[in-house]
Design an enzyme around this catalytic site. Structure first.
Site, PDB file in Angstrom:
ATOM      1  N   MET A  43       0.840  -1.165   0.000  1.00 12.45           N
ATOM      2  CA  MET A  43       0.000   0.000   0.000  1.00 12.45           C
ATOM      3  C   MET A  43       0.883   1.225   0.000  1.00 12.45           C
ATOM      4  SD  MET A  43      -3.111   0.788   2.549  1.00 12.45           S
ATOM      5  CE  MET A  43      -3.926  -0.648   1.867  1.00 12.45           C
TER       6      MET A  43
ATOM      7  N   LEU B 272      -1.912  -6.753   8.049  1.00 13.87           N
ATOM      8  CA  LEU B 272      -0.487  -6.698   7.751  1.00 13.87           C
ATOM      9  C   LEU B 272      -0.299  -6.344   6.283  1.00 13.87           C
ATOM     10  CD1 LEU B 272      -0.553  -8.340  10.449  1.00 13.87           C
ATOM     11  CD2 LEU B 272       1.456  -9.531   9.640  1.00 13.87           C
ATOM     12  N   ASP B 273       0.475  -5.304   6.031  1.00 13.71           N
ATOM     13  CA  ASP B 273       0.568  -4.716   4.699  1.00 13.71           C
ATOM     14  C   ASP B 273       2.026  -4.597   4.280  1.00 13.71           C
ATOM     15  OD1 ASP B 273       0.157  -3.331   2.352  1.00 13.71           O
ATOM     16  OD2 ASP B 273      -0.323  -1.427   3.328  1.00 13.71           O
ATOM     17  N   THR B 274       2.445  -5.399   3.302  1.00 11.70           N
ATOM     18  CA  THR B 274       3.825  -5.320   2.821  1.00 11.70           C
ATOM     19  C   THR B 274       4.050  -4.122   1.910  1.00 11.70           C
ATOM     20  OG1 THR B 274       3.339  -6.813   0.958  1.00 11.70           O
ATOM     21  CG2 THR B 274       4.170  -7.814   2.996  1.00 11.70           C
TER      22      THR B 274
END
Length: 427
Positions: A1, A119-121
Site C-alpha cells: 500500500m 499486515l501490509d507489505t
C-alpha cells in the site's frame, strides 16, 4: 500500500482502501523444518466477519489503481462511487470476506491489548484505532486504550499523517510501547494512535488498524521515528518473515524469523527459489522474466518489475500482459462502457479459465491456478465476471497482490535483500 504525504486538512478524509490481506491469530502448532516445536503460545480471536459479503471486482480494481497509480479512468471512479536475536513467531492467516483481506490479532501495550490488524507489505506505518480516536470514527472497532498500558510513552510533539495514493488519509499522535507480533515482543516500538480515520476504515468493522511491513520505506511520524520493521528484524533468529495465504481458508500463516518447511513441498524436494530485490527499492520489488498462459504456447519473454503487496487483492499488470491472458479466455473483453476499462468475461467460462504462469531468471515458475483468476461477478450483469488480473498503466510498477500470493509460499528476506517463492499444496 504505497504512501505519500500532503498537508493535512481538517475535514473528513477521503476513503482509504483495504484489499486484501492480512491475518487473524489462530491456535498454533508451530514446527521448524526439523519437526521440533518452536512456539508454545497461541491466541485465537473471533473475527467480526460478514457472511453475506460479496466481492466487488469493479470496486477492488478502482481502489487498487488509486493505490498504485495516478491514472484512474473517470468512468471507473464514478462506477465505484455508485457502489465500495533468537526470536520467532507465527500468526494465523485467515481469509475474510472472500479473500478481500486477511487479519491478525496483534497485541499492543502492557498488558497486551489485542486488535485485529491488517499486515501490509506495501506500507511502513503501524497505526491503530485508539482511545484518542474521535467517537464518531470508532463505531464498533476495538481500540488501543493508551491509559491501560503501563509502558505507553508519548513521543514529544509526535504526530503522524498518512495519505495513501488514492488520496485517503488518517492522522494522530505518536507513542512508543510494546507489541506482541506472534509471540515476538518488540519493546519501545513506534505506534501511531489514530485521532481521525477515513470513511472506508470506519465502514470496515473487521479492521482495527494497519501494520506496515514494507522493506525499507520510512514511516510518516514527525519527528521521524524508527519503523516497527527496523525494530523487529534484529530480534529475529533470521531477519525474514514468510507468508502462506490460503484461498478462502483459515489454514494460512505468517511466520517471523524462520522458514516453516511444513508449509511448502519440502518433503518432495521442493526448496525456496530466491530473486534479488530491485536496487534501491523501498518496497518488496523484484523482477520476473516471462509469462506463459496455460493451455497455449504463448510465451512473453521480457524483464518485468513488480511489487509483492499483501495490501492489494488483485494482480495489476501492464496492458500487453493482461491482453495476452484474456486472449486465451473465450468471450473476454476490455469493458469500457460501464466500468471505465476493466477485463470481464462470461461467467460460464469459469471452469475453463487458463492458468497464469510467471517465470523467473532462476528458472522457477509460479503457477496461478485458473480458479484463482476469477475475482467476482460484475455488479451490472450477473452473467458477467471480473478477472483477478487487471491493467495498470505501463509507466507504473506492476503489482502482484493476493491472487498471486495465494499461489505460493513466499519468503521476505530483508537480511539478504531478496524474495523467495516455493511451491505448496493449494486449497
Amino acid at each position: 500500500m504505497a504512501t505519500n504525504i500532503s498537508p493535512i486538512c481538517f475535514i473528513p478524509f477521503l476513503i482509504f482502501l483495504l484489499f486484501g490481506a492480512l491475518v487473524q491469530a489462530i491456535p498454533t502448532n508451530n514446527h521448524g523444518t526439523d519437526g521440533s516445536n518452536i512456539a508454545s503460545r497461541s491466541i485465537k480471536v473471533d473475527l467480526k466477519t460478514n457472511p453475506n459479503y460479496v466481492p466487488n471486482g469493479v470496486a477492488a480494481y478502482a481502489h487498487a489503481l488509486k493505490k498504485w497509480s495516478s491514472k484512474t479512468p473517470g468512468e471507473l471512479a464514478e462506477s465505484l462511487a455508485a457502489m465500495g536475536g533468537s526470536m520467532f513467531g507465527e500468526l494465523g492467516a485467515t481469509s475474510v470476506k472472500g479473500d478481500r483481506e486477511f487479519l491478525s490479532s496483534v497485541g499492543f501495550g502492557t498488558p497486551f491489548q489485542f486488535l485485529d490488524v491488517y499486515l501490509d507489505t506495501g506500507s511502513s506505518d503501524v497505526w491503530v484505532y485508539s482511545s484518542l480516536t474521535q467517537a464518531e470514527d470508532v463505531g464498533n472497532h476495538s481500540t488501543w486504550v493508551i491509559a491501560h498500558s503501563k509502558t505507553a510513552t508519548p513521543v514529544e510533539n509526535g504526530t503522524w499523517i498518512v495519505q495513501y495514493s488514492d488520496g485517503s488519509a488518517a492522522y494522530g499522535k505518536v507513542f512508543t510501547d510494546s507489541i506482541n507480533l506472534g509471540d515476538v515482543i518488540i519493546d519501545k516500538a513506534t505506534i501511531e494512535a489514530a485521532i481521525s480515520v477515513s470513511d472506508e476504515f470506519i465502514s470496515d468493522e473487521d479492521i482495527d488498524g494497519i501494520f506496515g511491513l514494507a522493506y525499507s520505506l520510512p514511516n510518516r511520524a514527525s519527528p521521524q521515528q524508527p519503523t516497527v520493521m527496523s525494530a523487529l528484524l534484529p530480534l529475529l533468529s533470521q531477519p525474514l518473515f514468510t507468508i502462506d495465504l490460503r484461498h478462502n481458508s483459515s489454514n494460512g500463516a505468517y511466520t517471523f524469523g524462520y522458514i516453516d518447511g511444513t508449509r511448502f513441498l519440502s518433503d518432495s524436494g521442493e526448496h525456496v527459489h530466491y530473486t534479488p530485490l530491485a536496487n534501491g527499492s523501498t518496497f518488496w520489488q523484484f523482477e520476473f522474466v516471462s509469462v506463459h498462459i496455460g493451455g497455449t504456447n504463448d510465451v512473453h519473454n521480457d524483464s518485468f518489475s513488480a511489487i509483492a503487496d499483501t495490501g492489494t487483492s488483485l494482480m495489476l499488470l501492464h496492458s500487453e500482459v493482461a491482453k495476452l491472458y484474456y486472449d486465451a479466455v473465450p468471450g473476454a473483453q476490455y469493458n469500457y462502457t460501464t466500468s471505465g476499462g476493466i477485463w470481464t468475461y462470461p461467467c460460464h467460462t469459469l471452469p475453463a479459465l487458463p492458468d497464469f504462469e510467471l517465470g523467473f531468471a532462476n528458472g522457477f515458475v509460479v503457477t496461478v491456478p485458473g480458479r484463482y483468476m476469477n475475482y467476482s461477478v460484475f455488479p451490472y450483469a450477473e452473467d458477467t465476471c471480473v478477472g483477478g488480473l487487471q491493467v495498470i498503466p505501463d509507466d507504473d510498477p506492476q503489482i502482484l497482490g493476493d491472487v498471486f500470493l495465494k499461489s505460493v509460499y513466499a519468503v521476505f528476506d530483508a537480511g539478504e535483500a531478496q524474495i523467495g517463492f516455493a511451491k505448496k499444496d493449494l486449497d
